[in-house]
Design an enzyme around this catalytic site. Structure first.
Site, PDB file in Angstrom:
ATOM      1  N   PHE A  97      10.487  44.033  10.772  1.00 53.94           N
ATOM      2  CA  PHE A  97       9.988  42.663  10.845  1.00 53.94           C
ATOM      3  C   PHE A  97       9.896  42.014   9.466  1.00 53.94           C
ATOM      4  O   PHE A  97      10.564  41.019   9.169  1.00 53.94           O
ATOM      5  CB  PHE A  97       8.636  42.685  11.553  1.00 53.94           C
ATOM      6  CG  PHE A  97       7.744  41.499  11.317  1.00 53.94           C
ATOM      7  CD1 PHE A  97       8.229  40.204  11.431  1.00 53.94           C
ATOM      8  CD2 PHE A  97       6.401  41.673  11.004  1.00 53.94           C
ATOM      9  CE1 PHE A  97       7.402  39.105  11.217  1.00 53.94           C
ATOM     10  CE2 PHE A  97       5.563  40.592  10.805  1.00 53.94           C
ATOM     11  CZ  PHE A  97       6.073  39.310  10.899  1.00 53.94           C
ATOM     12  N   ILE A  98       9.104  42.579   8.584  1.00 54.18           N
ATOM     13  CA  ILE A  98       8.901  41.971   7.271  1.00 54.18           C
ATOM     14  C   ILE A  98      10.129  42.178   6.386  1.00 54.18           C
ATOM     15  O   ILE A  98      10.616  41.251   5.741  1.00 54.18           O
ATOM     16  CB  ILE A  98       7.637  42.540   6.598  1.00 54.18           C
ATOM     17  CG1 ILE A  98       6.389  42.167   7.414  1.00 54.18           C
ATOM     18  CG2 ILE A  98       7.496  42.014   5.169  1.00 54.18           C
ATOM     19  CD1 ILE A  98       5.090  42.771   6.893  1.00 54.18           C
ATOM     20  N   GLY A 149      12.881  49.855  13.017  1.00 54.54           N
ATOM     21  CA  GLY A 149      13.758  48.734  12.684  1.00 54.54           C
ATOM     22  C   GLY A 149      14.796  48.487  13.766  1.00 54.54           C
ATOM     23  O   GLY A 149      15.122  49.392  14.547  1.00 54.54           O
ATOM     24  N   ILE A 175      13.775  57.694   4.254  1.00 53.18           N
ATOM     25  CA  ILE A 175      13.390  57.601   2.842  1.00 53.18           C
ATOM     26  C   ILE A 175      13.013  58.951   2.252  1.00 53.18           C
ATOM     27  O   ILE A 175      12.974  59.101   1.033  1.00 53.18           O
ATOM     28  CB  ILE A 175      12.238  56.591   2.619  1.00 53.18           C
ATOM     29  CG1 ILE A 175      11.009  56.951   3.466  1.00 53.18           C
ATOM     30  CG2 ILE A 175      12.711  55.167   2.879  1.00 53.18           C
ATOM     31  CD1 ILE A 175       9.787  56.119   3.153  1.00 53.18           C
ATOM     32  N   ALA A 200       7.549  52.093   6.129  1.00 54.48           N
ATOM     33  CA  ALA A 200       6.191  52.635   6.261  1.00 54.48           C
ATOM     34  C   ALA A 200       5.882  52.920   7.726  1.00 54.48           C
ATOM     35  O   ALA A 200       6.530  52.393   8.638  1.00 54.48           O
ATOM     36  CB  ALA A 200       5.157  51.651   5.711  1.00 54.48           C
ATOM     37  N   TYR A 204      -4.483  55.491   8.049  1.00 54.93           N
ATOM     38  CA  TYR A 204      -3.487  54.510   7.606  1.00 54.93           C
ATOM     39  C   TYR A 204      -3.922  53.860   6.289  1.00 54.93           C
ATOM     40  O   TYR A 204      -3.125  53.720   5.360  1.00 54.93           O
ATOM     41  CB  TYR A 204      -3.285  53.446   8.678  1.00 54.93           C
ATOM     42  CG  TYR A 204      -2.483  52.260   8.214  1.00 54.93           C
ATOM     43  CD1 TYR A 204      -1.118  52.368   7.958  1.00 54.93           C
ATOM     44  CD2 TYR A 204      -3.089  51.013   8.022  1.00 54.93           C
ATOM     45  CE1 TYR A 204      -0.384  51.280   7.517  1.00 54.93           C
ATOM     46  CE2 TYR A 204      -2.357  49.925   7.591  1.00 54.93           C
ATOM     47  CZ  TYR A 204      -1.003  50.060   7.338  1.00 54.93           C
ATOM     48  OH  TYR A 204      -0.278  48.984   6.892  1.00 54.93           O
ATOM     49  N   LYS A 206      -1.905  54.076   2.719  1.00 56.84           N
ATOM     50  CA  LYS A 206      -1.390  52.877   2.047  1.00 56.84           C
ATOM     51  C   LYS A 206      -1.966  52.757   0.630  1.00 56.84           C
ATOM     52  O   LYS A 206      -1.313  52.194  -0.255  1.00 56.84           O
ATOM     53  CB  LYS A 206      -1.718  51.611   2.846  1.00 56.84           C
ATOM     54  CG  LYS A 206      -0.932  51.457   4.139  1.00 56.84           C
ATOM     55  CD  LYS A 206       0.578  51.483   3.918  1.00 56.84           C
ATOM     56  CE  LYS A 206       1.099  50.220   3.258  1.00 56.84           C
ATOM     57  NZ  LYS A 206       2.576  50.244   3.112  1.00 56.84           N
ATOM     58  N   VAL A 264      -1.530  41.927  16.392  1.00 52.40           N
ATOM     59  CA  VAL A 264      -2.207  41.399  17.575  1.00 52.40           C
ATOM     60  C   VAL A 264      -1.525  40.133  18.092  1.00 52.40           C
ATOM     61  O   VAL A 264      -1.437  39.918  19.308  1.00 52.40           O
ATOM     62  CB  VAL A 264      -3.701  41.150  17.276  1.00 52.40           C
ATOM     63  CG1 VAL A 264      -3.886  40.048  16.229  1.00 52.40           C
ATOM     64  CG2 VAL A 264      -4.464  40.807  18.543  1.00 52.40           C
ATOM     65  N   ILE A 265      -0.985  39.286  17.218  1.00 55.82           N
ATOM     66  CA  ILE A 265      -0.338  38.061  17.678  1.00 55.82           C
ATOM     67  C   ILE A 265       0.914  38.383  18.462  1.00 55.82           C
ATOM     68  O   ILE A 265       1.157  37.818  19.548  1.00 55.82           O
ATOM     69  CB  ILE A 265      -0.035  37.118  16.497  1.00 55.82           C
ATOM     70  CG1 ILE A 265      -1.350  36.497  15.983  1.00 55.82           C
ATOM     71  CG2 ILE A 265       0.950  36.013  16.892  1.00 55.82           C
ATOM     72  CD1 ILE A 265      -1.192  35.600  14.777  1.00 55.82           C
TER      73      ILE A 265
END
Length: 309
Positions: A11-12, A36, A52, A74, A140, A144, A183-184
């Protein structure tokens, strides 16, 4: 500029890759496609299908010779981190170390690392500044934050420059509710299927939602700015999930009646990130308000799924 983007089919990462290519940069995407999607690679990006953690990653570095690495790959699920903590650390910590080793062994100038609001844990004040105590509530959040420490050590030991971007709740086109969904995306998926959205908790918990385009612009700014900086990337606004559903109801023209279920362990009750450091260091400001971002995301869902809400 030659830019290697890990997790670039997600997504990002895919949104960042598209923006970098439009700006004329040479892009290589690395993705194992565990979350992905092929359909996210609309612009014909050069892509290597690889994990990775694979030893072969070092050959990828040698062949492409990137100047900058944007490390998006990630494990992003709080729930999965609690169920599979070894997998969580394998991807988020060990995987980042493998990328960092590739950077220093191959003369990479800079790494841009997306961290998370989850590193702060329960806030002692709002909005949260970068100087807030680090006390993650979930595995998590731990996995991170740990790479942030490694990145800073690699900078001190080997001179690898960095910018660490601590994201609030990112949303927008291409977010997959079944993969890396926030959540969206999950709400929109339910709504598009004619189902009632599910709220974990009472709905009064708050989040700081940031639209994907604003996140992309923060990454683009970090290519040349934000040296050795750690900044929050957020809208610096606080919205409850109940308020979010009300806004979505206004957009789709329906009153949404959610199903309330028990809270999920590891989730933070309230979150709002102070973005003043990013504004100063990156010459960046968020441009998309929540209602506009939600409307744009709904348009994407309608086009991609051909579902009329």
């Amino acid at each position: 500029m030659r830019i290697l983007i890990t997790g670039g089919a997600g997504f990002i990462g895919s949104n960042i890759a598209d923006a970098c290519k439009k700006d004329g940069h040479e892009i290589l995407i690395v993705d194992n496609f565990s979350t992905g999607l092929e359909k996210n690679l609309e612009y014909g990006h050069q892509c290597v299908r690889i994990d990775i953690n694979a030893d072969e990653m070092q050959q990828v570095f040698r062949d492409f010779k990137p100047e900058v690495v944007i490390h998006n790959a990630a494990q992003v699920s709080v729930g999965r981190s609690l169920k599979e903590p070894l997998l969580d650390q394998e991807i988020n910590i060990r995987g980042t170390l493998n990328i960092l080793q590739g950077c220093v062994d191959n003369g990479v100038r800079k790494i841009i690392y997306p961290s998370s609001a989850a590193v702060y844990g329960l806030p002692s004040y709002l909005p949260i500044k970068e100087s807030h105590t680090i006390n993650p509530e979930s595995f998590y959040g731990i996995t991170k934050y740990t790479p942030e420490l490694y990145i800073k050590s690699f900078n001190k030991l080997y001179g690898l420059d960095y910018t660490i971007l601590r994201y609030s709740n990112v949303y927008g086109p291409r977010q997959d509710p079944r993969g890396e969904g926030g959540v969206i995306a999950i709400f929109l998926d339910k709504i598009s299927r004619g189902e009632r959205p599910v709220v974990l908790g009472d709905g009064y918990q708050t989040r700081d939602f940031i639209f994907i385009d604003d996140v992309v612009n923060a990454n683009l700014a970090s290519l040349c700015l934000g040296s050795q900086g750690t900044v929050n990337v957020s809208s610096n606004t606080s919205v409850s999930l109940n308020e979010l559903l009300n806004i979505l109801g206004e957009i789709v023209g329906n009153s949404l009646s959610p199903i309330y279920e028990e809270e999920r362990p590891g989730d933070i009750r309230d979150s709002q990130l102070d973005n003043s450091c990013a504004i100063q260091m990156l010459s960046w400001t968020p441009q998309i308000d929540l209602k506009t971002g939600l409307s744009n995301t709904l348009i994407y869902y309608n086009k991609s799924r051909k579902v009329l809400l």
